[in-house]
Design an enzyme around this catalytic site. Sequence first.
Site, short mmCIF file in Angstrom:
data_model
loop_
_atom_site.label_atom_id
_atom_site.label_comp_id
_atom_site.label_asym_id
_atom_site.label_seq_id
_atom_site.Cartn_x
_atom_site.Cartn_y
_atom_site.Cartn_z
N ASP A 1 45.14 25.45 60.53
CA ASP A 1 45.14 24.80 59.20
C ASP A 1 44.53 25.61 58.11
O ASP A 1 43.20 25.70 58.42
CB ASP A 1 44.77 23.15 59.37
N HIS B 1 55.94 18.30 57.80
CA HIS B 1 54.73 18.47 56.64
C HIS B 1 54.85 19.71 55.89
O HIS B 1 54.51 19.79 54.74
CB HIS B 1 53.58 18.25 57.51
#
Length: 438
Positions: free
Chosen positions: A240, A346
């Site tokens: 991330d 996402h």
Amino acid sequence: MPRPGASRSGGTGDPAGPASQPGVTRRRLLGTAGATGLALGAVGTAAGYAAAGSGDPDTAPLTSVGAETAVFHGKHQPGILDPMQSRGHLMAFDLAPGAGRKEAAALLRRWSATAERLMAGESSASDTGVALDAGPSALTVTFGLGHSFFARTGLEKQRPVALDPLPDFSSDRLDKARSDGDLWVQIGANDGLVAFHALRALQKEAGSAARPRWEMTGFNRSPGATARPMTARNLMGQVDGTRNPKPSDPDFQQRIFVPDEPSGTGTAEVPGGGSPRWMAGGSYAVVRRIRMLLDPWEKLSVTEQEAVMGRHRSDGSPLTGGGETTEPDLEKLGPDGTLVIPIDAHARISRPDQNGGAAMLRRPFSYHDGSDGKGAPDAGLLFICWQADPVRGFVPVQRKLDRGDALSPFVRHEASGLFAVPGGAERGGYVGQALLEG
């Protein structure tokens, strides 16, 4: 074990040790548990945003962590463009009953002076000794002003349009006691004791002028925890931090910071256009405590998790192929004729080009506050994002996520705040001086 001051490669520091040196200050007493000064990414996917440090990582000697120093004075406040730190504290204060503009100015002057000393590795006015044997450890202290601050100080006419309350979102389960506030403080450091020491010093300096409203503590991967510089993983196990904007981007400054000459017109047609002149060089911080529902998430198979994210868990690469930084091919179909990256993934929904180019600099911390009454982990993300105008940054992205992000069932927004963060203080001045003395 290596001696204090020794690197893991066998090199040694001064054999007499730092404590024997004349004129010792906290700045000279360097920490010995170290790694690299890497700008490793923070977590952010749970909020619907990739997160990472704002600069490119550089390797450094193992003993460098304590010696790293951030700059307090400058065009922008510290803690925005600096690399992410491994420890963080967020705290909001409310001005005490009867306190107004005069008391707020005196408080911000005290806080600014204390932050300057501590970031330079020096002692605070009422030092507790907690961080005596550590260096600055990349300490940063950042100050913000909430919507309610302006009414409390009689400065309503100077309140930015960009500071209007955020809209409601369907994923909100907000605790008002842990949201908003007159004043906001962000502390980051690469040593937990250094961060705590700064927190205590600022709490004491608040005196009778302000009282704590809420406090949150977070963490990130420690510098040097990986064999090579790489993007961090969040508490869901996902790589991330791939798509955070970088200072080298041609439009970075205009998206993240209020212009040097903001319009002051009260309109938000351009980034920073709803900001008065005292916000020049400043930014707006959206702060969200986002709980990750880890128990149901961890029941998904890796394949199911990857479909939710639109990226491979192993290395963060898009499901359509390539490496972590490869642009996802949102039109690619699989052998069965369906989209390789699902329509609600996402990675698809959070892309800037899917949200009118909305961009923000994410600089969050993870958190873990034990378990709730049912034994589920109370863990997730202290999401912090920076932008010249939240109406053009955070809001459109969150609205898009609210309408159908596959990750939404696995996260819950439990606290929220929006703060105007003035530009950096000049030497001899303090944060917010242009507003409070203008």
